[in-house]
Design an enzyme around this catalytic site. Structure first.
Site, PDB file in Angstrom:
ATOM      1  N   MET A 264       0.857  -1.045  -0.125  1.00  0.00           N
ATOM      2  CA  MET A 264       0.014   0.038  -0.075  1.00  0.00           C
ATOM      3  C   MET A 264       0.786   1.126   0.011  1.00  0.00           C
ATOM      4  O   MET A 264       1.763   1.418   0.808  1.00  0.00           O
ATOM      5  CB  MET A 264      -0.843   0.026   1.187  1.00  0.00           C
ATOM      6  CG  MET A 264      -1.730   1.126   1.315  1.00  0.00           C
ATOM      7  SD  MET A 264      -2.984   1.442   0.236  1.00  0.00           S
ATOM      8  CE  MET A 264      -3.217   3.169  -0.054  1.00  0.00           C
ATOM      9  N   GLU A 265       0.495   2.102  -0.912  1.00  0.00           N
ATOM     10  CA  GLU A 265       1.460   3.246  -0.990  1.00  0.00           C
ATOM     11  C   GLU A 265       1.244   4.539   0.039  1.00  0.00           C
ATOM     12  O   GLU A 265       1.167   5.617  -0.415  1.00  0.00           O
ATOM     13  CB  GLU A 265       1.136   3.796  -2.431  1.00  0.00           C
ATOM     14  CG  GLU A 265      -0.253   4.374  -2.791  1.00  0.00           C
ATOM     15  CD  GLU A 265      -1.342   3.460  -3.234  1.00  0.00           C
ATOM     16  OE1 GLU A 265      -2.386   4.154  -3.942  1.00  0.00           O
ATOM     17  OE2 GLU A 265      -1.040   2.409  -3.218  1.00  0.00           O
ATOM     18  N   ASN A 266       0.553   4.173   1.253  1.00  0.00           N
ATOM     19  CA  ASN A 266       0.545   5.193   2.140  1.00  0.00           C
ATOM     20  C   ASN A 266       1.777   6.293   2.024  1.00  0.00           C
ATOM     21  O   ASN A 266       2.937   6.060   2.087  1.00  0.00           O
ATOM     22  CB  ASN A 266       0.422   4.776   3.808  1.00  0.00           C
ATOM     23  CG  ASN A 266      -0.072   3.536   3.584  1.00  0.00           C
ATOM     24  OD1 ASN A 266       0.571   2.251   3.556  1.00  0.00           O
ATOM     25  ND2 ASN A 266      -1.322   3.220   3.626  1.00  0.00           N
ATOM     26  N   HIS A 298       6.495  -0.144  -7.666  1.00  0.00           N
ATOM     27  CA  HIS A 298       5.025   0.199  -8.069  1.00  0.00           C
ATOM     28  C   HIS A 298       4.678   1.148  -6.696  1.00  0.00           C
ATOM     29  O   HIS A 298       4.095   2.255  -7.112  1.00  0.00           O
ATOM     30  CB  HIS A 298       4.272  -1.190  -7.835  1.00  0.00           C
ATOM     31  CG  HIS A 298       2.886  -0.665  -8.327  1.00  0.00           C
ATOM     32  ND1 HIS A 298       2.127  -0.747  -9.516  1.00  0.00           N
ATOM     33  CD2 HIS A 298       1.728  -0.556  -7.337  1.00  0.00           C
ATOM     34  CE1 HIS A 298       1.038  -0.486  -9.227  1.00  0.00           C
ATOM     35  NE2 HIS A 298       0.796  -0.220  -8.167  1.00  0.00           N
ATOM     36  N   GLU A 299       5.037   0.949  -5.466  1.00  0.00           N
ATOM     37  CA  GLU A 299       4.653   1.677  -4.477  1.00  0.00           C
ATOM     38  C   GLU A 299       5.116   2.899  -4.323  1.00  0.00           C
ATOM     39  O   GLU A 299       4.536   4.050  -4.189  1.00  0.00           O
ATOM     40  CB  GLU A 299       4.672   1.027  -3.152  1.00  0.00           C
ATOM     41  CG  GLU A 299       3.980  -0.358  -3.240  1.00  0.00           C
ATOM     42  CD  GLU A 299       2.414  -0.401  -3.679  1.00  0.00           C
ATOM     43  OE1 GLU A 299       1.787   0.682  -3.319  1.00  0.00           O
ATOM     44  OE2 GLU A 299       1.968  -1.261  -4.254  1.00  0.00           O
TER      45      GLU A 299
END
Length: 887
Positions: A264-266, A298-299
């Site tokens: 997850m890219e938080n 990606h993130e």
């Protein structure tokens, strides 16, 4: 848990909220069973109506408006509505809530895992932490203070930059984090846990020093190095390719054992499923190393394509995901090519398309089919799909193909200059590309609204007297669908195997051998001149568009392209088409009770590819791998998993027996000397050796079985060990397989990630002899293994997911036992984790493609599940769409 039918949300109904949030100050008093959150929001009016706060599963302790108790508060299905004075343009809203992270088995919101506290907020998890306008178009500046017991939670992390920390009374401590950039609530994250860190300081292109951190559980620090290297490579690539720098003082990755997604890219604090962080040669394969590099990239890339510019609403999900998948694919291709040459880039492209055809094409052909920008949904979690991600990436790739690398970069620059700090739509992105390049992309926008996989029909005609070759391309679209803008890269191969110059009628003679044709009309006819002999067309080079190509090619022509097509993707595709044709014919024989036969011309073409030393081992490995069963089943009408499996077993045995000496010779010649290193050239050699062992063991070749057993139980690295284990488990060598499985368990019983491989290989194992134990009995036994847990998504995907998806002949049993087992698992998982349950539910969405007897058994279990009133909205939406109008 909500059990009622969820309302259908439509893209055309989008309206901005009457009130937005400009800044939010969160204070967490963290506790595993009773976390209290004080949420102070500075809100501003932007329309007419009440202040809307989403909330789910929270105990509200207090609510004030500008310091006074809120007067008019209405409970709604999604949270709260608060009426504020008509003349008020601003308001300070403070809400205090309490939640129980230990009871959160859905792993959405704030949850307890392995002694620590973690969050997952995309898509709608933040409302399970505090009451808030939990939508992506509400972007605010966050300040977060975390307070916790120092002994239980010594590490306190959140988004942005650490601005203060210290000790408090009673053995407690705090950390204050400030994120200087606007963000939606879905990008919020916190971690409170006992972790250790790998750190590295890097200098950005503009000269700023930044701190990079990878946080892991104690004992895993020696497995964090590859993730750190991947992060640094991602930073450098994004700077060089798109001019994009890391914008915070620090960037953190945290490995979590219990996590629904991959990562997850938080903003600045990326939470990762541990499987996409942890790697060392003894525990991770080449494929694991590749996946970690790709997912880390990606993130990281999401920092700009998803965070700095985010989605206006969840219908625009592909705006960030499709674009970022394309970016991580380009990054991986560049990394592979830099180390292993252009052949490595071609292998990467093939692997990406193989995923698209195996996962997304069936989705496009089933009841869950939707455009890359959906028009409606009930549960947004169900639309984190291959269509949004993989097909979305292909749509972005087409823009890159049409505009060129420089034009695409110009479009990206303009996109960021217009929309940095905003929540926008897919239209905004394509308009930036259009404006930056001075091209009309209105027709191209149809890719965002049309569902299903387009078909491209190609017909060629050679006129020897005129020295012309006429190629007609036709879009085959459903009734009512307007033609798409399709880039078609094509070439013509002469009878001696060389590409021919492509000169269209009326043009000066040229030397170009690959042309890009922009197909905009339903039918386009191209006339190539100066053609002396009938050529062989090579269409969709590099897979220039995500379409199904309809082209009549006999076996001789496919074998010719396997040997001579200069486009590496199309060369692979020719092999896949030939394999598909042979396997379907063999399956038809098996369905009639006949012994399938392997055609000699196919064996010759396959052997020629195997023996072509001019081709890299990595390329030969992908080219000689049979198509995935899931893809093959989609090509059968009706789909008969048992007949297909019988055909595949015969073919695997035949390829192993007939080419045994070649496989054994390659196994010896391609051995990689020295200690393990993750490198494309070495990985390619290992991949071809492992493939050879699969064929040799399938055929029961004694030397192959002996080598596999030695490699599976020896002191080798995980790539060789697991490749050999897979060869033994998927073969008639049951005694050797049992020895290897026991040895693997003994070595890795306490390593959760490695044991996932052990579960998955057994769940997906074929039955090579009729007396072997059915997979279902094996899986039911493995459910009681100490290393298995129903609370961990990785375990569920490894055991159940592998059985449902990777073992169709065993899952689609004639007695329906596989379907009954599936239904029981969905019921159980539905009560624990609806997101995971809905993913497992999708296994039978294409049940109508099966044989009539299997259809009946599958339909009965779907109906039985839908009768359960406790079914979550996530699962119900999937099953209702799967069932459709069936009665």
């Amino acid at each position: 848990m909500k059990t009622e039918h969820a309302p259908t949300i439509r893209r055309t109904d989008y309206q901005p909220l009457a009130w937005t949030v400009e800044a939010v100050d969160l204070y967490f008093t963290l506790d595993a069973t009773a976390t209290v959150v004080r949420n102070r929001m500075r809100c501003r009016r932007q329309g007419t109506g009440p202040l809307v706060l989403m909330a789910e599963g929270l105990e509200r302790l207090s609510l004030t408006i500008d310091g006074a108790p809120a007067e008019t508060v209405r409970e709604t299905d999604t949270g709260l509505e608060i009426d504020l004075p008509d003349d008020a343009d601003e308001a300070v809203v403070e809400v205090v809530t309490r939640c129980d992270p230990s009871a959160n088995t859905e792993l959405s919101g704030l949850y307890h895992s392995g002694g620590g506290l973690y969050t997952q907020c995309e898509a709608e998890g933040f409302r399970r932490i505090t009451a808030y306008p939990d939508r992506p178009d509400v972007m605010a500046r966050f300040t977060v203070t975390l307070e916790a017991d120092k002994a239980a939670f010594p590490v306190l992390l959140s988004n942005g930059n650490l601005v203060d920390s210290g000790d408090l009374a009673d053995g407690r401590h705090f950390a204050k984090w400030d994120d200087p950039f606007l963000k939606p609530s879905y990008l919020f994250a916190l971690v409170a846990a006992d972790l250790v860190v790998l750190e590295r300081r890097e200098t950005t292109r503009s000269g700023r020093e930044v701190l990079l951190q990878v946080w892991v559980e104690d004992g895993n620090l020696d497995r964090a190095g590859h993730a750190m290297d991947s992060l640094v490579h991602s930073m450098r690539w994004d700077e060089a390719t798109f001019g994009l720098e890391l914008d915070l003082d620090r960037y953190m990755i945290v490995a979590v054992s219990d996590f629904n997604m991959g990562a997850m890219e938080n903003k600045g604090l990326n939470l990762f499923n541990a499987k996409f962080v942890l790697a060392k040669p003894e525990t991770a394969t080449d494929v694991d190393y590749e996946h970690i590099e790709s997912v880390v990239a990606h993130e990281y890339f999401h920092n700009w394509t998803g965070n700095r510019v985010t989605c206006r609403d969840w219908f625009q999900l592909t705006l960030k995901e499709g674009l970022t998948v394309f970016r991580d694919q380009q990054f991986s291709a560049d990394m592979l090519a830099a180390a292993g040459g252009e052949s490595a880039r071609a292998v990467k492209r093939i692997e990406d398309v193989r995923v698209l055809r195996t996962a997304q094409f069936p989705e496009d052909a089933g009841p869950m089919a939707h455009p890359i920008r959906p028009d409606e949904y009930q549960a947004i979690d169900n639309f984190y799909t291959a269509t949004v991600y993989e097909k979305g990436a292909e749509v972005i790739r087409m823009l890159h193909t049409l505009l060129g690398a420089e034009g695409f970069r110009n479009g990206m620059d303009l996109y960021f200059s217009y929309h940095d700090g905003q929540a926008v739509t897919c239209d905004d992105f394509v308009e930036a590309m259009s404006e930056a390049n001075g091209v009309d992309l209105d027709q191209f926008m149809r890719w965002y609204s049309q569902r299903g996989t387009p078909r491209l029909r190609a017909e060629g005609r050679f006129d020897a007297a005129a020295r012309q070759y006429t190629l007609t391309l036709t879009q085959v679209r459903p009734d009512g669908d307007a033609p798409l803008h399709i880039p078609v890269a094509l070439g013509l191969i002469g009878p001696k195997g060389a590409d021919l110059p492509l000169t269209l009628a009326g043009e000066a003679v040229g030397t170009v051998t690959t042309r890009l044709v922009e197909l905009k009309d339903t039918t386009t006819t191209l006339v190539f001149e100066g053609i002396d002999a009938e050529p062989v067309p090579s269409l969709l080079r590099g897979f220039s568009a995500p379409v199904i190509l309809e082209l009549e090619e006999d076996d001789r022509r496919l074998a010719f392209r396997m040997a001579h097509d200069s486009d590496p993707f199309n060369r692979w595709d020719a092999a896949q088409r030939y394999m598909l044709r042979v396997i379907l014919a063999m399956s038809a024989d098996a369905a009639k009770g006949e012994l399938p036969q392997v055609p000699e011309p196919f064996m010759s073409a396959f052997g020629a590819l195997l023996h072509n030393e001019k081709l890299d081992p990595a390329y030969r490995a992908v080219a000689l791998t049979l198509p995935a069963e899931a893809y093959l089943l989609e090509q059968m009408s009706p789909a008969d998993p048992v007949a297909l499996r019988r055909a595949l077993i015969v073919l695997m045995r035949h390829l192993g027996e007939r080419l045994a000496d070649s496989w054994l010779g390659l196994d010896t010649r391609l051995a990689v000397a020295g200690d393990y290193r993750y490198h494309p050239a070495d990985a390619g050699r290992r991949a071809l050796r492992s493939l050879g062992l699969r064929y040799l063991c399938a055929a029961g070749v004694s030397q192959g079985v002996e080598r596999a057993l030695a490699r599976a139980t020896g002191e080798s690295h995980m790539t060789d060990r697991f490749g050999a284990l897979a060869a033994l488990v998927n073969s008639p060598a049951s005694a050797e397989a049992a020895i290897a499985l026991a040895d693997f368990e003994r070595r890795f019983a306490k390593d959760a990630l490695v044991m996932d491989k052990w579960f998955a290989i057994q769940a997906g194992a074929w039955r090579w002899i009729d007396s072997a134990q059915p997979a279902l009995a094996r899986i039911e036994a493995l459910m009681g293994h100490p290393a298995f847990s129903l609370s961990n998504p990785n375990k569920i995907y490894a055991l159940f997911g592998a059985y449902f998806r990777a073992n169709p002949a065993e899952f689609h049993r004639a007695d329906g036992a596989g379907y009954r087992f599936w239904a029981d698992r969905i019921r159980d998982l539905n009560g624990r984790n609806p997101q995971v349950a809905s993913r497992m539910a999708r296994v039978l969405e294409n049940w109508r493609r099966l044989t009539p007897a299997l259809q009946s058994a599958a339909q009965a279990q779907i109906k039985a599940l839908l009768a359960d009133k406790a079914l979550s909205a996530d699962v119900r939406e999937v099953l209702e769409k799967a069932l459709g109008d069936a009665t």
